[in-house]
Design a protein around this motif. Structure first.
Motif, PDB file in Angstrom:
ATOM      1  N   SER B 104      37.104  35.096  48.377  1.00 13.15           N
ATOM      2  CA  SER B 104      37.259  34.589  49.542  1.00 13.15           C
ATOM      3  C   SER B 104      38.545  35.408  50.148  1.00 13.15           C
ATOM      4  O   SER B 104      38.993  35.298  51.125  1.00 13.15           O
ATOM      5  N   LYS B 105      39.233  36.130  49.447  1.00 11.87           N
ATOM      6  CA  LYS B 105      40.412  36.982  49.819  1.00 11.87           C
ATOM      7  C   LYS B 105      39.975  38.345  49.947  1.00 11.87           C
ATOM      8  O   LYS B 105      40.382  39.136  50.716  1.00 11.87           O
ATOM      9  N   CYS B 106      38.977  38.743  49.140  1.00 14.35           N
ATOM     10  CA  CYS B 106      38.580  40.304  49.056  1.00 14.35           C
ATOM     11  C   CYS B 106      38.432  40.870  50.304  1.00 14.35           C
ATOM     12  O   CYS B 106      37.600  40.135  51.305  1.00 14.35           O
ATOM     13  N   MET B 107      39.005  42.006  50.600  1.00 12.47           N
ATOM     14  CA  MET B 107      38.324  42.792  52.027  1.00 12.47           C
ATOM     15  C   MET B 107      37.534  43.785  51.598  1.00 12.47           C
ATOM     16  O   MET B 107      37.541  44.685  52.682  1.00 12.47           O
ATOM     17  N   VAL B 108      36.883  43.974  50.662  1.00 11.85           N
ATOM     18  CA  VAL B 108      35.899  44.809  50.397  1.00 11.85           C
ATOM     19  C   VAL B 108      36.227  46.601  50.689  1.00 11.85           C
ATOM     20  O   VAL B 108      35.605  46.988  51.447  1.00 11.85           O
ATOM     21  N   CYS B 109      37.616  46.706  50.239  1.00 12.16           N
ATOM     22  CA  CYS B 109      38.058  48.164  50.787  1.00 12.16           C
ATOM     23  C   CYS B 109      37.399  48.998  49.757  1.00 12.16           C
ATOM     24  O   CYS B 109      37.481  50.253  50.150  1.00 12.16           O
ATOM     25  N   GLY B 110      37.288  48.705  48.542  1.00 12.21           N
ATOM     26  CA  GLY B 110      36.743  49.712  47.541  1.00 12.21           C
ATOM     27  C   GLY B 110      37.733  50.165  46.892  1.00 12.21           C
ATOM     28  O   GLY B 110      37.548  51.399  46.077  1.00 12.21           O
ATOM     29  N   LEU B 111      39.130  50.040  46.862  1.00  9.74           N
ATOM     30  CA  LEU B 111      40.116  50.610  46.116  1.00  9.74           C
ATOM     31  C   LEU B 111      40.224  50.342  44.578  1.00  9.74           C
ATOM     32  O   LEU B 111      40.139  51.460  43.924  1.00  9.74           O
ATOM     33  N   CYS B 112      39.847  49.044  44.429  1.00 10.62           N
ATOM     34  CA  CYS B 112      39.824  48.870  42.800  1.00 10.62           C
ATOM     35  C   CYS B 112      38.667  49.470  42.100  1.00 10.62           C
ATOM     36  O   CYS B 112      38.785  50.026  40.954  1.00 10.62           O
ATOM     37  N   SER B 113      37.376  49.376  42.686  1.00 15.85           N
ATOM     38  CA  SER B 113      36.494  50.012  42.148  1.00 15.85           C
ATOM     39  C   SER B 113      36.246  51.461  42.080  1.00 15.85           C
ATOM     40  O   SER B 113      35.926  52.129  41.090  1.00 15.85           O
ATOM     41  N   GLU B 114      37.110  52.306  42.923  1.00 17.90           N
ATOM     42  CA  GLU B 114      37.440  53.546  42.802  1.00 17.90           C
ATOM     43  C   GLU B 114      38.225  53.951  41.838  1.00 17.90           C
ATOM     44  O   GLU B 114      38.139  55.021  41.307  1.00 17.90           O
ATOM     45  N   ASN B 115      39.379  53.120  41.556  1.00 15.53           N
ATOM     46  CA  ASN B 115      40.319  53.364  40.533  1.00 15.53           C
ATOM     47  C   ASN B 115      39.706  53.107  39.220  1.00 15.53           C
ATOM     48  O   ASN B 115      40.540  53.389  38.212  1.00 15.53           O
ATOM     49  N   CYS B 116      38.623  52.167  38.966  1.00 17.19           N
ATOM     50  CA  CYS B 116      38.188  51.809  37.750  1.00 17.19           C
ATOM     51  C   CYS B 116      37.698  52.873  36.885  1.00 17.19           C
ATOM     52  O   CYS B 116      36.882  53.735  37.470  1.00 17.19           O
ATOM     53  N   PRO B 117      38.311  53.245  35.513  1.00 19.28           N
ATOM     54  CA  PRO B 117      37.908  54.529  34.825  1.00 19.28           C
ATOM     55  C   PRO B 117      36.698  54.462  34.239  1.00 19.28           C
ATOM     56  O   PRO B 117      36.254  55.429  34.187  1.00 19.28           O
ATOM     57  N   THR B 118      36.271  53.321  34.091  1.00 17.18           N
ATOM     58  CA  THR B 118      34.641  53.111  33.517  1.00 17.18           C
ATOM     59  C   THR B 118      33.768  52.721  34.308  1.00 17.18           C
ATOM     60  O   THR B 118      32.680  52.671  33.853  1.00 17.18           O
ATOM     61  N   GLY B 119      34.208  52.240  35.768  1.00 12.89           N
ATOM     62  CA  GLY B 119      33.081  51.535  36.353  1.00 12.89           C
ATOM     63  C   GLY B 119      32.885  49.882  35.979  1.00 12.89           C
ATOM     64  O   GLY B 119      31.802  49.672  36.145  1.00 12.89           O
ATOM     65  N   ALA B 120      33.794  49.276  35.514  1.00 13.51           N
ATOM     66  CA  ALA B 120      33.492  47.882  35.033  1.00 13.51           C
ATOM     67  C   ALA B 120      33.355  47.101  36.286  1.00 13.51           C
ATOM     68  O   ALA B 120      32.623  46.249  36.608  1.00 13.51           O
ATOM     69  N   VAL B 121      34.546  47.573  37.298  1.00 13.19           N
ATOM     70  CA  VAL B 121      34.626  46.808  38.578  1.00 13.19           C
ATOM     71  C   VAL B 121      33.853  47.381  39.529  1.00 13.19           C
ATOM     72  O   VAL B 121      34.145  48.843  39.673  1.00 13.19           O
ATOM     73  N   ARG B 122      33.036  46.962  40.283  1.00 15.54           N
ATOM     74  CA  ARG B 122      32.157  47.655  41.242  1.00 15.54           C
ATOM     75  C   ARG B 122      31.736  46.782  42.331  1.00 15.54           C
ATOM     76  O   ARG B 122      31.936  45.605  42.065  1.00 15.54           O
ATOM     77  N   HIS B 123      31.422  47.484  43.399  1.00 10.80           N
ATOM     78  CA  HIS B 123      31.028  46.535  44.465  1.00 10.80           C
ATOM     79  C   HIS B 123      29.193  46.464  44.383  1.00 10.80           C
ATOM     80  O   HIS B 123      28.490  47.511  44.380  1.00 10.80           O
ATOM     81  N   SER B 124      28.713  45.116  44.373  1.00 10.65           N
ATOM     82  CA  SER B 124      27.420  45.170  44.133  1.00 10.65           C
ATOM     83  C   SER B 124      26.873  45.033  45.793  1.00 10.65           C
ATOM     84  O   SER B 124      27.528  45.319  46.556  1.00 10.65           O
TER      85      SER B 124
END
Lengths: 410, 204, 377, 165
Positions: B104-124
């Protein structure tokens, strides 16, 4: 229809009091028929309008309620009847409550004099066209009432705009009607239709250049009187939130809308009657004679055919009005007045006098031939414009999208 | 409007020709295919699969791949991710005990998924998450009480990762499902920053 | 407000609040009007209904984390917000952006300009009562939105650029699709013109309306299409070149008074229509001449620019968009400030609007093409 | 509050009859505060045609059934939103579209933004995303439809202030 009823009632040998009751019953039955027709027509037209508008915007439009969304109008209507009836505190309550019914009555009463087919008319008035123009003027009082009583500045602006607009445009529309009346020599709607023929060159629109002009003037002014785009200033969405409708909700709002869509039919039927030959069937020179000559089922069939012709023409016009609404932007209020007084009124006078002149020409020795040539030439012109239009449409389709796709229902 | 007689008639001509052209354009659209995609039911492939793989939909987390670096939480400008890692003092193994995403807060900017070293966090490519309960918008990838050992990437081997375009477990539930009773919540919303220090040791 | 009521001594005027919820105020803006009949005697624009304190948030957020906020400064042309912020930080850091990244930025920006102008001309038609052109514009916009999705993964708030370049290269095959679209788009514009631009009612509503003379435009600080339509030949892309713009050929469109005067609403409308075609040209050139190379320069993960201040400006679809950054050497900027085109466009209202009618105001407001968050930020 | 006994078929039929037109003609208020407003326009546009479900926009709250709060609501705007909600006739529904309307979203730390529109008006359906795709909004509309079908005619909806206080 009416004669049949009175014959029946006389055969029953009713008392005077009973006769009064019978007449009242007759009135109720007729108005119920017309009312159900108006309601259904208004509803279905709203669906058609949304579907057509959708396709013009390359989307689909309502298609979930019932087959192809056909019952959308019922859903809208029922929902609005179920909504809370908000009457704001500060409004002028009696006027606020009464205005929608007045608007609806103004349009609804016009149906009494409209000819739906040969002999199919609730009241065959000898001043039919006069009655229709007079009774539809009630609408402006309703709208002004709605605008004033809402106690909302946008509503007031809408109401005042509407009053100015409708009253001004009565003049060119009246002048355009007169130029037809000069030709027909009567105010009776049935007689005006009887004066025309089945083929386009027998219609009053192509009778002479002046009636052609009068047709355009009448079309535009009646659009303005019905508050349709490009003249929908009283309810201009982008300027006056919703104009005189701003404070209306639920049922009362639906009544305004009923009135608007029923008015669509009144407009189109009037244009058909005055200019497009009404219920005249192509190839039948004298429908009255034909109908008088036959009996029983054949008679019914002929009358039915005339009704079908009238409906077909009117529905085409309804489509044209919808089509124009979704194409054109709206005028400014002063431009609206300029258009009326500087363009339509002078040309309206010209039309009236011109067609009077043409009546004289047609009566002169060579007149018959000249008239025929003029009529054929004008019809040819109309056909040419139609051809150009088809060409332009095909070019448009080819230019931006390759396949030619035609599917009415999606 | 117009100053000369010539202008007067030019106006009339222009009005007719321009309206003619306009009407031709709108009319021609009756003979073209509508561009509508009839979204929920009358389409061949679900919209989720039509979207490009790059599309940033709802965040999804493969906790099995998480190495517990906490980078996503630090990168997020809003703090819509919340992770907690505990270390088992005996075996020295680190466990993920909490991985919540507040969509509900997420602004889908993609900064977290970009920084995730293993790709555990990603946008579906999932986007259907409308719900009547705010609580449903907090996706808990680690159930309360569960402990998931952190992922240890092998050098030279690519992380398996989630298959592309696979819809995640729907955040959406029926609208009137009663909200789970949780003292962690204030007015149906999970309280984030001000809820005091969690018991678990933060790995940072 | 009190002042307005004091002037209304004789009861000849009506005060009307247009907005914040009004179909044609393009967002939440309140225009307080004093009407004499339908003629506007005085206008009092009241802004701040969408003040989201983006600039303050910038001081609280690390440099890379602020990037998503720059999308929301002007949501219709988010790429320019990204670009102006990235340019400012890059200048502070002294980072050289790879040439391929600059090209990709230009492609994204110009596509964004196209869809922003499509909304502008579409809503303008809608303000004048024609609904169909708006939806036709939206239809073309959807195609570009699909491209944007393939370029960066989002439809409006792109968050595409990164400090030092762009995060990823173009998807294979996308360039061909964009070129195909541009071919289609260049045919779409004439059709759109036949539908609405040339319409006599539309023209009559707009020509000679609300003329902003060049001197007024400059003194009010207008920029972008609004300034150029007044006949001032000024475009940051050419006059203060940045990014890869010097390498492209394009015409700076200025208003010529197509059927009325220079600087009227119709000129502003036409400038936007022409600019879309120019943008299409730029995109085509950039796609065909896309250089090889990296798309992102090496930038440390933790960005701490040296002390200093910088102002960068780009030519956004609503005029000059500037970003003023002050760094104190820390992880967060000391001060962020955005200069936007819409805010200055609001200053022209009290000068031009009195004497117009309510219907003209919607047309004029539409032609200025303001966006609420750009005014309030 | 009166409940019909079990086995009495009428209420469900009646509910169905009353709710079906409601759900199939959701008129939403044309009210866009920020970015989500553009997606709202696009949703009404050709690609995701909301009109298919009978949803059209109305410019005035008096004729609207659904208040779509599209975008962030600032404190200055808050009482206007509340007033718009109050002006709508019952039964009315609210859809909070996008992160800003749900919880303040990325402006949750800002001094001038309401942290979630549910602090001002009762919200029926929350739609996450920033900004949500048109299809997502379409899905939210379907969720609202589901919610409408569960309304009981004999039970008054909790209105505004009751739910908040």
């Amino acid at each position: 229809m009416k004669e049949l009823f009175f014959e029946l009632s006389q055969s029953w040998q009713l008392e005077p009091l009973e006769m009064t009751g019978a007449i009242a019953l007759w009135l109720v039955v007729v108005s119920a028929i017309v009312l159900s027709f108006v309601a259904t027509f208004a509803g279905v037209t709203s669906w058609v309008e949304r579907r057509v508008a959708g396709r013009m915007m390359s989307r689909i439009g309502p298609n979930r309620v019932g087959p192809q969304g056909f019952l959308q109008w019922m859903a809208d209507g029922l929902k609005c009847f179920l909504k809370e009836d908000v009457i704001p505190n500060e409004v002028d309550k009696p006027l606020f409550r009464f205005a929608p019914y007045l608007v609806f009555t103004g349009t609804f009463a016009a149906f009494a004099a409209l000819p739906f087919g040969y002999g199919i008319v609730a009241a065959d008035l000898n001043i039919g066209i006069f009655y229709v123009t007079a009774i539809t003027a009630l609408v402006v009082i309703g709208i002004l009432m709605a605008g004033w009583s809402s106690n909302n500045k946008w509503s007031l602006l809408g109401g005042v705009r509407s009053a100015a607009q409708i009253v001004s445009y009565e003049i060119p529309s009246g002048l355009a009607i007169l130029s037809v009346v000069v030709l027909a020599g009567t105010l009776n709607l049935q007689a005006i239709i009887a004066g025309q023929g089945g083929f386009p060159w027998d219609w009053y629109i192509f009778n002479n250049p002046f009636t052609l002009m009068a047709f355009f003037i009448f079309f535009a002014s009646i659009l303005a009187e019905g508050n349709r785009t490009p003249f929908d200033l009283p309810e201009a969405e982008s300027e006056l939130v919703a104009g005189y409708l701003t404070e209306y909700s639920g049922m009362r709002f639906v009544f305004f809308f009923f009135g608007e869509w029923a008015n669509l039919w009144v407009m189109s039927a009037l244009i058909t009657t005055l200019f497009l030959g009404g219920w005249q069937i192509p190839g039948v020179a004298d429908l009255a004679g034909v109908v008088a000559g036959v009996q029983g089922a054949a008679k019914t069939l002929w009358i039915l055919l005339s009704v079908v012709v009238f409906f077909a023409k009117t529905l085409v016009l309804v489509f044209v009005v919808i089509w124009i609404r979704w194409t054109l932007p709206r005028l400014r209020v002063d431009q609206l007045m300029v258009m009326c007084w500087k363009y339509f009124v002078p040309f309206g006078f010209l039309c009236m006098m011109g067609s009077a002149l043409f009546v004289l020409i047609a009566q002169s020795p060579l007149g018959e031939t000249v008239h025929l040539v003029v009529r054929l030439a004008l019809t040819g012109l109309g056909g040419l414009v139609l051809l150009l239009f088809v060409r332009r449409t095909i070019l448009n389709v080819r230019e931006l999208q390759d396949p030619f796709y035609f599917k009415v229902l999606e | 409007m117009s100053s000369t007689v010539f202008d007067y008639f030019t106006n009339i001509r222009n009005a007719f020709t321009s309206i003619f052209h306009g009407l031709a354009v709108t009319f021609s659209y009756l003979f073209r295919k509508p561009t509508t995609i009839q979204y929920p039911d009358r389409i061949d492939t679900p919209v989720q699969q039509m979207l490009p793989p790059l599309f940033r939909g709802i965040l999804e987390v493969d906790v099995g791949l998480c190495i517990g670096c906490n980078l996503c939480e630090k990168t997020c400008p809003l703090g819509c991710l919340r992770t907690a890692v505990v270390r088992d003092p005996e075996t020295n193994q680190r466990y993920i005990t909490r991985f919540d995403v507040d969509i509900s807060k997420c602004m889908v900017c993609g900064l977290c998924s970009e920084n995730c070293p293993t790709g555990a966090v990603r946008h579906s490519t999932e986007f259907e998450a409308s719900t009547a309960n705010m609580v449903n918008l907090v996706i808990r990838y680690v159930k309360p009480g569960e402990r998931i050992p952190v992922h240890k990437p092998v050098k030279g081997e690519e992380s398996p990762g989630l298959p592309q375009n696979e819809p995640i477990a729907r955040a959406h539930k029926e609208w009137d499902e009663p909200p789970p009773v949780d003292p962690d919540q204030v007015r149906g919303r999970v309280r984030w920053k001000n809820d005091g220090a969690p018991e678990e040791e933060q790995s940072s | 407000m009190t002042q307005l009521i004091l002037e209304d001594q004789h009861g000849e005027t009506t005060m009307v609040n247009m907005g914040p919820q009004h179909p044609s105020t393009h967002g939440v803006i309140n225009l307080r009007l004093l009407l004499q009949g339908e003629v506007i005697a005085k206008i009092d624009p009241i802004v701040g209904f969408l003040h989201r304190s983006i600039e303050k948030l910038g001081e609280m957020t690390p440099y890379p984390g602020f990037l998503p906020y720059t999308d929301r400064v002007d949501y219709l042309s988010a790429m320019f917000g990204n670009q102006v912020y990235c340019m400012a930080v890059e200048e502070l850091l002294g980072v050289e952006v790879p040439r391929r990244a600059e090209y990709l930025r230009v492609i994204a920006c110009e596509l964004n300009r196209i869809i922003s102008h499509l909304i502008a001309v579409g809503t303008m038609a809608m303000d004048l009562g024609a609904f169909t052109p708006f939806l036709h514009a939206i239809r073309e916009r959807e195609t570009v939105n699909d491209f944007m999705e393939r370029i960066c993964g989002a439809r409006i708030n792109y968050s595409y650029m990164r400090i030092g370049g762009v995060p990823r290269d173009l998807e294979p095959g996308l360039d061909k699709d964009i070129l195909k679209f541009l071919d289609r788009f260049e045919k779409f514009i004439p059709e759109f013109n036949r539908l609405i631009t040339g319409n006599e009612i539309f023209v009559r509503r707009l020509i000679d309306l609300a003329v902003i003379p060049a001197a007024d435009a400059i003194s009010c600080g207008l920029s972008g299409p609004n300034l150029r339509s007044s006949g001032v030949d000024y475009d940051l892309r050419r006059d203060r070149p940045y990014s890869a713009y010097p390498e492209f050929e394009f015409r700076v469109v200025t208003g010529e008074g197509y059927r009325g005067q220079t600087g009227d609403c119709y000129a502003r409308y036409w400038v936007r229509i022409d600019e879309m075609l120019e943008s299409a040209k730029i995109v085509r050139q950039a796609l065909l001449g896309l250089p090889e190379g990296d798309v992102k320069a090496k930038v440390p993960r933790k960005i701490t620019p040296p002390k200093g201040e910088v102002y960068s400006a780009v030519e956004s679809s609503r005029g000059e968009m500037g970003c003023y950054l002050v760094s104190d050497g820390g992880e967060q900027p000391l001060r962020v400030r955005f200069r936007t085109g819409s805010f200055t466009a609001m200053t022209v209202l009290p000068k031009i609007v009195p004497g117009l009618m309510v219907a003209d105001l919607t047309a004029f407001f539409g032609s200025l093409d303001v966006v609420a968050p750009e005014i309030d930020r | 509050m009166y409940h019909w006994g079990e086995g009495f078929a009428m209420p469900t039929k009646l509910d169905w009859l009353l709710n079906t037109p409601r759900k199939n003609s959701i008129w939403y208020l044309l009210f866009a505060t920020a970015c989500c407003g553009i997606e709202l326009m696009q949703t009404g546009g050709p690609r995701t045609d909301l009109d298919r479900f009978g949803a059209v926009f109305r410019a005035t709250p008096r004729q609207a059934d659904l208040l779509l709060v599209a975008g962030s609501v600032t404190y200055k705007m808050a009482d206007r939103v509340r007033r718009l909600y109050d002006q709508m006739p019952e039964p009315k529904y609210v859809l909070a579209m996008g992160s800003c309307a749900n919880s303040g979203g990325l402006f949750a730390r800002s001094y001038s933004v309401v942290k979630g529109v549910d602090k001002i008006i009762p919200v029926d359906v929350y739609l996450p995303g920033c900004a949500p795709r048109p299809e997502a909004l379409n899905h939210a509309l379907l969720t609202i439809q589901k919610r409408m079908m569960k309304d009981k005619w004999s039970v008054r909806r909790t209105t505004s202030s009751e739910k908040l206080l």
